[in-house]
Write an enzyme that holds these catalytic residues in place. Structure first.
Site: not given
Ligand code: INI
Length: 157
Positions: A22, A57-58, A80, A82, A88, A113
């Site tokens: 992402f 998140f992963e 990153a 943002i 969210h 981290f």
């Molecule tokens: N994941 C990121 O790494 N950065 C972000 O800015 C972001 N935003 O803003 O939504 C983001 N979302 C995806 C999240 O990490 C998961 O991959 C998704 O929710 C599936 O579990």
């Protein structure tokens, strides 16, 4: 008084880097910074393995898997997050930070981290190899320092 402090050079240590796809234009710069730091401070390319995950998140889940293999001397987490127009950002940032800390607490090896949390794309760009340095590079240096620090503490016990 005995002071333990990790050196900033490394030899024969294995690093596992978890990078989120992402905001890839930022996270790929963080990865470049991290590999640059590792290699310039003594690691070989073969000592570095990289896992790509969908988003921040992963990251903790892949970091946990890597720690559990026992194959690595440190895990470096890069990504990153943002801020957008919804809450969210707050959930992802909190879970990524909490998750990485949780993995680190139960790990025998350092888990670092290096995930940016910024209000704007510009702030992220600044921290990914432009005017505020490269946080991937900094995260890799922290990993080297902590690997050596853990080694120093183990050696003394
Ligand atoms: N994941 C990121 O790494 N950065 C972000 O800015 C972001 N935003 O803003 O939504 C983001 N979302 C995806 C999240 O990490 C998961 O991959 C998704 O929710 C599936 O579990």
């Amino acid at each position: 008084m005995k002071i333990y402090e990790g050196k900033l050079t490394v030899k024969n240590k294995k690093f596992f880097v978890v990078v989120s796809r992402f905001n890839e234009f930022i996270s790929k710069k963080l990865l470049e910074g991290a590999t640059d730091a590792l290699i310039r401070h003594g690691a070989q390319e073969a000592d570095i393995e990289v896992a790509l995950v969908p988003g921040a998140f992963e990251i903790p889940f892949a970091a946990k898997k890597a720690v559990e293999t026992g194959r690595y001397n440190a895990v470096i987490c890069l990504g990153a997050i943002i801020r957008g127009g919804t809450p969210h950002f707050n959930f992802i940032a909190a879970e990524a930070a909490k998750g990485v800390a949780q993995v680190a607490f139960s790990s025998q090896v350092p888990v670092i981290f290096g995930v940016l949390t910024t209000d704007t794309i510009e702030q992220a760009v600044e921290r990914a190899g432009t005017k505020s340095g490269n946080k991937g590079f900094d995260a890799a240096l922290s990993a080297i320092e902590m690997v050596n620090l853990y080694g120093e503490i183990d050696k003394a016990s």
